[in-house]
Write a protein that holds these residues in place. Sequence first.
Motif, PDB file in Angstrom:
ATOM      1  N   THR A 166     -36.057 -56.260  24.687  1.00  0.00           N
ATOM      2  CA  THR A 166     -36.370 -57.343  25.618  1.00  0.00           C
ATOM      3  C   THR A 166     -37.135 -58.451  24.902  1.00  0.00           C
ATOM      4  O   THR A 166     -37.887 -58.201  23.959  1.00  0.00           O
ATOM      5  CB  THR A 166     -37.201 -56.816  26.799  1.00  0.00           C
ATOM      6  OG1 THR A 166     -38.228 -55.945  26.312  1.00  0.00           O
ATOM      7  CG2 THR A 166     -36.318 -56.037  27.761  1.00  0.00           C
TER       8      THR A 166
ATOM      9  N   PRO B 218     -31.231 -52.908  27.647  1.00  0.00           N
ATOM     10  CA  PRO B 218     -30.998 -54.330  27.935  1.00  0.00           C
ATOM     11  C   PRO B 218     -30.257 -55.008  26.787  1.00  0.00           C
ATOM     12  O   PRO B 218     -30.536 -54.758  25.609  1.00  0.00           O
ATOM     13  CB  PRO B 218     -32.420 -54.887  28.099  1.00  0.00           C
ATOM     14  CG  PRO B 218     -33.234 -53.715  28.543  1.00  0.00           C
ATOM     15  CD  PRO B 218     -32.649 -52.527  27.821  1.00  0.00           C
TER      16      PRO B 218
ATOM     17  N   GLU C 271     -26.668 -53.158  34.128  1.00  0.00           N
ATOM     18  CA  GLU C 271     -27.687 -53.090  33.091  1.00  0.00           C
ATOM     19  C   GLU C 271     -28.662 -51.967  33.402  1.00  0.00           C
ATOM     20  O   GLU C 271     -28.868 -51.604  34.556  1.00  0.00           O
ATOM     21  CB  GLU C 271     -28.451 -54.410  32.988  1.00  0.00           C
ATOM     22  CG  GLU C 271     -27.594 -55.603  32.636  1.00  0.00           C
ATOM     23  CD  GLU C 271     -28.413 -56.868  32.582  1.00  0.00           C
ATOM     24  OE1 GLU C 271     -28.296 -57.679  33.527  1.00  0.00           O
ATOM     25  OE2 GLU C 271     -29.175 -57.051  31.615  1.00  0.00           O
TER      26      GLU C 271
ATOM     27  N   MET D  40     -36.417 -57.132  31.723  1.00  0.00           N
ATOM     28  CA  MET D  40     -34.980 -57.254  31.884  1.00  0.00           C
ATOM     29  C   MET D  40     -34.653 -58.105  33.108  1.00  0.00           C
ATOM     30  O   MET D  40     -33.735 -58.931  33.093  1.00  0.00           O
ATOM     31  CB  MET D  40     -34.340 -55.865  32.022  1.00  0.00           C
ATOM     32  CG  MET D  40     -32.820 -55.890  32.082  1.00  0.00           C
ATOM     33  SD  MET D  40     -32.104 -54.217  32.112  1.00  0.00           S
ATOM     34  CE  MET D  40     -32.545 -53.701  33.781  1.00  0.00           C
TER      35      MET D  40
END
Length: 588
Positions: A288, A540, A558, A586
């Motif tokens: 991320t 992610p 996701e 995310m």
Amino acid sequence: MLRGVSLVKTFGSRSSASLFSVTSRDHRLEVATFHLHPRNEAAEPATCNEFATTAAKGAYSGWPKGPKSRSSAAPMRRPTTTPVQQRLRTLPNEVPGHPNKCARYRGGGSMPNFRLAVTAATCLTLPLALAACSLVPSGAHADLAPTLTFQDEPGGPVAFQSGQPVPTFDRQPRLRQELGGVWRFQPQGLDTNLSLTNRSSAQKALTAELSDRAGVLYDTSGWQAIQVPGSFNPPPDRNTTGGFYRTDFLLPDEWGNTYSLLKFGAVRYIADVWLNGHYLGYHEGGDTPFALDATGALVPGAYNNLVVRVDNPVWGTRDDIVPWGLADWWNYGGIVGDVWLEAIPETSAVRADVTPHLDGADVSVVVQHRGKDTVNAGLEVRLWPAQITATNRLSPDASNLIPTDAQPLLDHHVSLGEITGDSVFRVAAPFAIRSADLWSPSLPALYVLQVTVIANNEPVDDLYTSFGLRQVRVDSTAPRVLLNGEPIVFNGVALHEERQMPVREGAPGGGPLTSVDEIESVLARAQGVHADLIRVDHHPPNQMLPVLADRLGLALWEEIPLYHFTPQTFSIATDRGIPQQMLAEMDL
């Protein structure tokens, strides 16, 4: 930015939806099919996916945890600062020994008989059980805190990370310096216990370990050249688990009168960052994005150096990282996402969050003012039609999607009044639109939102983001999924976000997808088998993948890599708050 259509892994829902996947031998494409079983029972407690959604919101938004909905008659009061590491409670219908996995046979449909189910389950779980026996995680427990919190600011809660409001990671038409390319890398066996120790007590040891690597005249000629973004341990390298990155770059004079953010697309797994010897901060979680304030450390008109310490613990050696082990993809370590500097004016639009409806959207803009000056400020909010062409399809800048001859569909001014001193606040700017073009796989209609910040009657900042108007829900009267109110059946594939070309001796090239061309190529393969739903790996994805999926008409599923945990290790991970932080990052 707003995702395409995101689906969450479900083990029971109000429509009793089950998801089965068939994995190909190379583990790079999985065919997914929805089997919907009728449900005749009376109303029951909230199911696994409903509770998880509510609990996740409670974990990072300051809302009460649990399946109860928020009552409009009794609004909830959010705390001033909400840590992301609030615990998730036990789920209804939870399978013993498997947190967050729910099970219930409702009969009917295509449910396999008991004997076949047991045989299939044994065949699937035995390899995992044997693999688990070979992994002995250490008993060390990290006390490194998550860097993400939610703070109650005027207008609503705002996500903060490392002392700054979390910005958009969409490329903006601002002064920017890309830092990707060839860096220098020194492999180093790092102490992971130190990496996962609270920085207030570990800072002295980290500084000593850094030594003079961040010095102005430090010689890196003996370090190996490495591509950023990329990985320091492409297959079959299992020995490199960490080290130091460094790059030196010339910063133009025009950066002298700006505030600056240093943005990372992703660093796997723990990053500590120094700019010209100044410690900027750290981040844990390998997939991320994050940003650090670089304002006080940059030197305009001179060469600057950036040093990043990266530790990527070996899976199976610890039970307090995410994932801890038993993963079916390569554990790529290093700076796996883009790195760039972005100049920010004194008064700026930090981000614009869009919640779509079928006849408009709720828009919430986060505004930041820095410095002692007083400004009379306002926002100009414009809505533009987007047109995707061969020339702009891969552009990371949403402003390039606006046709040159287009007229705004909406032009609205919001007065902010006088702003003094350092401040952060939210501004609501909802809109409605007649006869809206709705997003769907067959017609992926998009819009572009432009937010212009006005200070003392002068435009000082622009922010652009693209989105589609859509609604995904489960029909309450029948076992089916509805997109924009109409039944839809998705044809899904799953992919690993991994480079396949060039093929070497029959094996894929290896390495994380780092360029927009590579991402487009993988999505084109999915479309080549008539897929319109993508399960994006088990973590992610690169930030450009959802952007391209939106433009190509692909729905997305996701997830974060929180699986294969025992009740004990699950509690260790969630008590630390890293999974909750990953989920929030995310979503942001």
